[in-house]
Structures are given as structure tokens and as C-alpha cells.
Write a protein that holds these residues in place. Structure first.
Motif, PDB file in Angstrom:
ATOM      1  N   TYR A   1       1.493  -7.597  -2.155  1.00 22.05           N
ATOM      2  CA  TYR A   1       0.830  -8.313  -3.243  1.00 22.05           C
ATOM      3  C   TYR A   1       1.833  -8.614  -4.345  1.00 22.05           C
ATOM      4  O   TYR A   1       2.712  -7.799  -4.626  1.00 22.05           O
ATOM      5  CB  TYR A   1      -0.301  -7.464  -3.830  1.00 22.05           C
ATOM      6  CG  TYR A   1      -1.354  -7.082  -2.829  1.00 22.05           C
ATOM      7  CD1 TYR A   1      -2.383  -7.959  -2.502  1.00 22.05           C
ATOM      8  CD2 TYR A   1      -1.332  -5.839  -2.203  1.00 22.05           C
ATOM      9  CE1 TYR A   1      -3.358  -7.600  -1.577  1.00 22.05           C
ATOM     10  CE2 TYR A   1      -2.296  -5.477  -1.286  1.00 22.05           C
ATOM     11  CZ  TYR A   1      -3.309  -6.363  -0.975  1.00 22.05           C
ATOM     12  OH  TYR A   1      -4.268  -6.010  -0.063  1.00 22.05           O
TER      13      TYR A   1
ATOM     14  N   THR B   1      -1.400 -12.655  -1.821  1.00 17.93           N
ATOM     15  CA  THR B   1      -1.193 -11.706  -0.731  1.00 17.93           C
ATOM     16  C   THR B   1      -0.291 -12.343   0.309  1.00 17.93           C
ATOM     17  O   THR B   1      -0.556 -13.448   0.775  1.00 17.93           O
ATOM     18  CB  THR B   1      -2.533 -11.337  -0.062  1.00 17.93           C
ATOM     19  OG1 THR B   1      -3.431 -10.844  -1.062  1.00 17.93           O
ATOM     20  CG2 THR B   1      -2.339 -10.290   1.021  1.00 17.93           C
TER      21      THR B   1
ATOM     22  N   ALA C   1      -5.980  -2.443  -2.033  1.00 19.07           N
ATOM     23  CA  ALA C   1      -6.739  -3.693  -1.864  1.00 19.07           C
ATOM     24  C   ALA C   1      -7.938  -3.735  -2.808  1.00 19.07           C
ATOM     25  O   ALA C   1      -8.242  -4.789  -3.386  1.00 19.07           O
ATOM     26  CB  ALA C   1      -7.190  -3.862  -0.419  1.00 19.07           C
TER      27      ALA C   1
ATOM     28  N   GLN D   1       0.823  -1.205   0.000  1.00 25.23           N
ATOM     29  CA  GLN D   1       0.000   0.000   0.000  1.00 25.23           C
ATOM     30  C   GLN D   1       0.858   1.256   0.000  1.00 25.23           C
ATOM     31  O   GLN D   1       0.591   2.198  -0.747  1.00 25.23           O
ATOM     32  CB  GLN D   1      -0.942   0.006   1.211  1.00 25.23           C
ATOM     33  CG  GLN D   1      -1.804   1.249   1.309  1.00 25.23           C
ATOM     34  CD  GLN D   1      -2.744   1.404   0.138  1.00 25.23           C
ATOM     35  OE1 GLN D   1      -3.624   0.581  -0.051  1.00 25.23           O
ATOM     36  NE2 GLN D   1      -2.579   2.436  -0.659  1.00 25.23           N
TER      37      GLN D   1
END
Length: 70
Positions: A62, A48, A33, A20
């Protein structure tokens, strides 16, 4: 103009993982996400991996399982 989801798709197709924090810095994507969910719905096989930062806070990393997209 390339969309954020397309830039994220290309990131994965280049063989790189993405968190992120990286998504915010590289693509201005605050909802990674959700974009991963969208890409999975389009057939991308994204895994993940849950990790912890030095303070013990969990975060997701990811990565593309395979470069093949159906």
C-alpha cells in the motif's frame, strides 16, 4: 499514546509504502487491510499494488497516492 491507525497514517504521510509484514513488525498491526480501509473512509487516497514473494505468493503493498487528506 498514539494509536496504530495514527501511526500507520503517519507512515503513509511520510511517503513510505507499507506491506502486512512490515505493519506487523513496525506497528504490531495484524489487520493492515482493515486499517487501510478505515483510512480510505477518512479520505486518504491509498493505492494497492499486488506483488509476489520469491515463492510466488501474492501480497499487497500500500502507498499513499497523494499527501493531501480531505
Amino acid at each position: 499514546m498514539t494509536t496504530k491507525i495514527e501511526r500507520i497514517r503517519q507512515h503513509f504521510l511520510s511517503g513510505r509504502s507499507l506491506t502486512q509484514l512490515e505493519a506487523i513488525g513496525l506497528y504490531g498491526a495484524f489487520r493492515l487491510a482493515a486499517r487501510v480501509h478505515d483510512l480510505k473512509a477518512q479520505g486518504m487516497k491509498i493505492d494497492t499494488l499486488m506483488k509476489e514473494d520469491p515463492n510466488g505468493s501474492p501480497y499487497a503493498e500500500y502507498h499513499l497516492r497523494s499527501a493531501r487528506v480531505r
